[in-house]
Design a protein around this motif. Sequence first.
Motif, PDB file in Angstrom:
ATOM      1  N   SER A 406       0.815  -1.223   0.000  1.00 43.27           N
ATOM      2  CA  SER A 406       0.000   0.000   0.000  1.00 43.27           C
ATOM      3  C   SER A 406       0.844   1.265   0.000  1.00 43.27           C
ATOM      4  O   SER A 406       0.363   2.348  -0.343  1.00 43.27           O
ATOM      5  N   GLU A 407       2.121   1.133   0.435  1.00 45.50           N
ATOM      6  CA  GLU A 407       3.072   2.253   0.464  1.00 45.50           C
ATOM      7  C   GLU A 407       2.565   3.426   1.312  1.00 45.50           C
ATOM      8  O   GLU A 407       2.821   4.591   1.017  1.00 45.50           O
ATOM      9  N   ARG A 408       1.856   3.109   2.374  1.00 40.84           N
ATOM     10  CA  ARG A 408       1.402   4.112   3.331  1.00 40.84           C
ATOM     11  C   ARG A 408       2.246   4.010   4.593  1.00 40.84           C
ATOM     12  O   ARG A 408       2.496   2.912   5.095  1.00 40.84           O
ATOM     13  N   LEU A 409       2.662   5.152   5.121  1.00 47.71           N
ATOM     14  CA  LEU A 409       3.463   5.163   6.342  1.00 47.71           C
ATOM     15  C   LEU A 409       2.728   4.489   7.489  1.00 47.71           C
ATOM     16  O   LEU A 409       3.307   3.716   8.256  1.00 47.71           O
ATOM     17  N   GLN A 410       1.434   4.777   7.592  1.00 48.84           N
ATOM     18  CA  GLN A 410       0.655   4.189   8.673  1.00 48.84           C
ATOM     19  C   GLN A 410       0.583   2.666   8.551  1.00 48.84           C
ATOM     20  O   GLN A 410       0.590   1.952   9.551  1.00 48.84           O
ATOM     21  N   ALA A 411       0.529   2.173   7.329  1.00 53.27           N
ATOM     22  CA  ALA A 411       0.509   0.722   7.120  1.00 53.27           C
ATOM     23  C   ALA A 411       1.839   0.101   7.527  1.00 53.27           C
ATOM     24  O   ALA A 411       1.872  -1.011   8.082  1.00 53.27           O
ATOM     25  N   TYR A 412       2.934   0.819   7.274  1.00 52.21           N
ATOM     26  CA  TYR A 412       4.240   0.334   7.730  1.00 52.21           C
ATOM     27  C   TYR A 412       4.274   0.241   9.251  1.00 52.21           C
ATOM     28  O   TYR A 412       4.834  -0.705   9.824  1.00 52.21           O
ATOM     29  N   LEU A 413       3.702   1.240   9.914  1.00 54.77           N
ATOM     30  CA  LEU A 413       3.625   1.195  11.374  1.00 54.77           C
ATOM     31  C   LEU A 413       2.783   0.002  11.825  1.00 54.77           C
ATOM     32  O   LEU A 413       3.053  -0.609  12.870  1.00 54.77           O
ATOM     33  N   GLY A 414       1.774  -0.326  11.029  1.00 56.53           N
ATOM     34  CA  GLY A 414       0.948  -1.484  11.332  1.00 56.53           C
ATOM     35  C   GLY A 414       1.747  -2.776  11.299  1.00 56.53           C
ATOM     36  O   GLY A 414       1.513  -3.682  12.112  1.00 56.53           O
ATOM     37  N   VAL A 415       2.696  -2.893  10.375  1.00 55.44           N
ATOM     38  CA  VAL A 415       3.575  -4.068  10.333  1.00 55.44           C
ATOM     39  C   VAL A 415       4.376  -4.158  11.622  1.00 55.44           C
ATOM     40  O   VAL A 415       4.583  -5.240  12.178  1.00 55.44           O
ATOM     41  N   GLY A 416       4.805  -2.998  12.124  1.00 57.13           N
ATOM     42  CA  GLY A 416       5.506  -2.978  13.409  1.00 57.13           C
ATOM     43  C   GLY A 416       4.620  -3.490  14.536  1.00 57.13           C
ATOM     44  O   GLY A 416       5.072  -4.240  15.412  1.00 57.13           O
ATOM     45  N   CYS A 417       3.352  -3.118  14.500  1.00 57.03           N
ATOM     46  CA  CYS A 417       2.402  -3.613  15.502  1.00 57.03           C
ATOM     47  C   CYS A 417       2.239  -5.130  15.399  1.00 57.03           C
ATOM     48  O   CYS A 417       2.112  -5.832  16.416  1.00 57.03           O
ATOM     49  N   LEU A 419       4.558  -7.227  14.447  1.00 59.20           N
ATOM     50  CA  LEU A 419       5.767  -7.834  15.014  1.00 59.20           C
ATOM     51  C   LEU A 419       5.739  -7.796  16.537  1.00 59.20           C
ATOM     52  O   LEU A 419       6.104  -8.774  17.202  1.00 59.20           O
ATOM     53  N   ILE A 420       5.295  -6.667  17.095  1.00 57.56           N
ATOM     54  CA  ILE A 420       5.168  -6.578  18.552  1.00 57.56           C
ATOM     55  C   ILE A 420       4.162  -7.611  19.049  1.00 57.56           C
ATOM     56  O   ILE A 420       4.386  -8.298  20.059  1.00 57.56           O
ATOM     57  N   SER A 421       3.061  -7.723  18.324  1.00 56.54           N
ATOM     58  CA  SER A 421       2.025  -8.685  18.697  1.00 56.54           C
ATOM     59  C   SER A 421       2.546 -10.116  18.643  1.00 56.54           C
ATOM     60  O   SER A 421       2.241 -10.931  19.524  1.00 56.54           O
ATOM     61  N   ALA A 422       3.337 -10.440  17.610  1.00 58.05           N
ATOM     62  CA  ALA A 422       3.894 -11.792  17.496  1.00 58.05           C
ATOM     63  C   ALA A 422       4.786 -12.112  18.692  1.00 58.05           C
ATOM     64  O   ALA A 422       4.757 -13.232  19.229  1.00 58.05           O
ATOM     65  N   PHE A 423       5.581 -11.118  19.109  1.00 58.71           N
ATOM     66  CA  PHE A 423       6.463 -11.318  20.263  1.00 58.71           C
ATOM     67  C   PHE A 423       5.649 -11.538  21.537  1.00 58.71           C
ATOM     68  O   PHE A 423       5.905 -12.466  22.314  1.00 58.71           O
ATOM     69  N   LEU A 424       4.633 -10.697  21.765  1.00 58.66           N
ATOM     70  CA  LEU A 424       3.810 -10.829  22.964  1.00 58.66           C
ATOM     71  C   LEU A 424       2.977 -12.107  22.930  1.00 58.66           C
ATOM     72  O   LEU A 424       2.743 -12.734  23.972  1.00 58.66           O
ATOM     73  N   THR A 425       2.541 -12.511  21.729  1.00 60.19           N
ATOM     74  CA  THR A 425       1.789 -13.759  21.605  1.00 60.19           C
ATOM     75  C   THR A 425       2.642 -14.948  22.010  1.00 60.19           C
ATOM     76  O   THR A 425       2.159 -15.878  22.669  1.00 60.19           O
ATOM     77  N   SER A 426       3.908 -14.925  21.627  1.00 60.64           N
ATOM     78  CA  SER A 426       4.810 -16.015  22.017  1.00 60.64           C
ATOM     79  C   SER A 426       4.943 -16.098  23.534  1.00 60.64           C
ATOM     80  O   SER A 426       5.071 -17.196  24.090  1.00 60.64           O
ATOM     81  N   ILE A 427       4.874 -14.941  24.208  1.00 60.54           N
ATOM     82  CA  ILE A 427       4.976 -14.940  25.675  1.00 60.54           C
ATOM     83  C   ILE A 427       3.720 -15.522  26.307  1.00 60.54           C
ATOM     84  O   ILE A 427       3.781 -16.447  27.130  1.00 60.54           O
ATOM     85  N   TYR A 428       2.547 -14.993  25.912  1.00 60.65           N
ATOM     86  CA  TYR A 428       1.344 -15.416  26.635  1.00 60.65           C
ATOM     87  C   TYR A 428       0.842 -16.792  26.224  1.00 60.65           C
ATOM     88  O   TYR A 428       0.113 -17.430  26.991  1.00 60.65           O
ATOM     89  N   MET A 429       1.216 -17.292  25.046  1.00 65.61           N
ATOM     90  CA  MET A 429       0.808 -18.641  24.668  1.00 65.61           C
ATOM     91  C   MET A 429       1.819 -19.693  25.113  1.00 65.61           C
ATOM     92  O   MET A 429       1.452 -20.725  25.685  1.00 65.61           O
ATOM     93  N   MET A 430       3.105 -19.427  24.878  1.00 68.55           N
ATOM     94  CA  MET A 430       4.100 -20.441  25.205  1.00 68.55           C
ATOM     95  C   MET A 430       4.330 -20.571  26.703  1.00 68.55           C
ATOM     96  O   MET A 430       4.799 -21.612  27.167  1.00 68.55           O
ATOM     97  N   SER A 431       4.006 -19.538  27.474  1.00 72.27           N
ATOM     98  CA  SER A 431       4.123 -19.673  28.929  1.00 72.27           C
ATOM     99  C   SER A 431       3.173 -20.756  29.442  1.00 72.27           C
ATOM    100  O   SER A 431       3.487 -21.466  30.409  1.00 72.27           O
ATOM    101  N   ILE A 432       2.015 -20.899  28.800  1.00 69.22           N
ATOM    102  CA  ILE A 432       1.074 -21.969  29.157  1.00 69.22           C
ATOM    103  C   ILE A 432       1.656 -23.328  28.768  1.00 69.22           C
ATOM    104  O   ILE A 432       1.627 -24.290  29.544  1.00 69.22           O
TER     105      ILE A 432
END
Length: 491
Positions: A406-417, A419-432
């Motif tokens: 899409s070449e939108r700056l906001q969409a690029y920031l969304g990709v960052g979100c 990645l953050i979500s993937a990291f946090l998901t690994s914490i709250y799922m794999m801890s179980i």
Amino acid sequence: MSQYWMLIAILLPIVGGILVKVIPFSDRRIMKIYLECIMIVTSVIVFLLAGMRPQGKLEVVHFMQDLSISFRIDGMSMVFSVLVAALWPLAMLYSFEYMEHEKHQRVFFMFYSITYGVTLGISYASDMLSMYFFYELLTLVTVPLILHSLSRQAIHATRKYLYYSLGGAAFALIGIVFLMVYGNQLDFVMGGVLNLEKIGDKKQVLLVVYLIACMGFGVKAAMWPMGSWLPDAGVAPTPVTALLHAVAVVKAGVFAIIRLTYYSFGTEFLRGTWVQAVVMAFAMFSIVYGCTRAVMERHIKRRLAYSTISNLSYIIFSAAIMTPLGLVGALTHMICHACMKICSFLCAGAVMHQTEKMYIDDLNGYGRKMPVVFGCFTVSALGLMGVPGLAGFISKWNIAKAAVASERLQAYLGVGCLLISAFLTSIYMMSIVFRAYFPGRNFRYEDIEEVKDPSWRMCLPLMLFALAVICLGLFSGPLVRFFTDVASGMY
């Protein structure tokens, strides 16, 4: 195939569910066979309708002018109806053992069956008014399911769900009224139905109306700040919460947002405006917010509920990119997340059913005592993290690809979100998962000697859902190509 089969598919589980309270079953086993047969027959009809799609529109009730309750099957209908049809019979099979010692079983199964038909009504609706009718009916038929236990927590959760849903419905209705005035029709048409000549200099007003309607439908999609009802609704029996979080209610919310965006207002009218930026911002915040709350939560069902809030906003974010690739990403995650989340929720329910434990700190060592349940849970956890080879990776990849394209700056920031979500998901799922398989040196397995997997009625759906997570990750090509055709307007 005749158009009337759409009506049959909708009415069969509704009428069949109502008859549960009427037919004097001599044995509960006969009632369960009766219900499962209704689910299977309905799903077969849905699959046949998707494969032999009837052309044209079936008008059931005509009110006035262009206002009616009518049904039609297009690409979006096929996606949502097949998803519902694939998951519901297995969820019903699971619920038979889970609800075995619960009270008011007939009432529960009546509304559980009716909800299937109402959800199909949302899927097959040919226009915004028809969808809105079944969308509101969905609220009414799911209220008794959340209220089932009649506990203080259930009453509180039901009130909250009802207040939020009715408020969201009022906002959504505003959007329908403006579509009636400034649109050529209420039917769903890829590209939208707005009449630019009628709009004139009122574009900003229409953009505000779109945002209001989007937020209204966003209540069921659990987008921040309208999603606090979802964790509280976890007091409902697990078969209910699994479908609330994976298929019926929350997916109806994102389905309605996609219809509103791509088929009513149209992306050409919305793309590049301030309202697109606002919706994307809400979705991005919800992604990170849901994951953060999930990490902090110790109750297993509430943790999965906050995970749902985050993952639903993946779909909304991708849809808000407002490109064909964005729609492909949204549809892919809608399907993949449904399989992963229903698997994880039903696994959590199996643990609670077998052990009456509901907090993560109490799950030490259960992985070895319940190998089927925690094996399936591990597959769904890895999928939600986005591990390559599983369903979550494919859907997140398509969302990220759409955002970058899409070449939108906001969409690029969304990709960052993401990645953050993937990291946090690994914490709250794999801890179980780690707690279940590696309880620590001082843990004694003698303390959980009697813990074991449930019977095949609960284990079979779990294994099939886990298999679906794997298959969607390895063989997603045909599905993504179909979604591409839907996004391009070929269906």
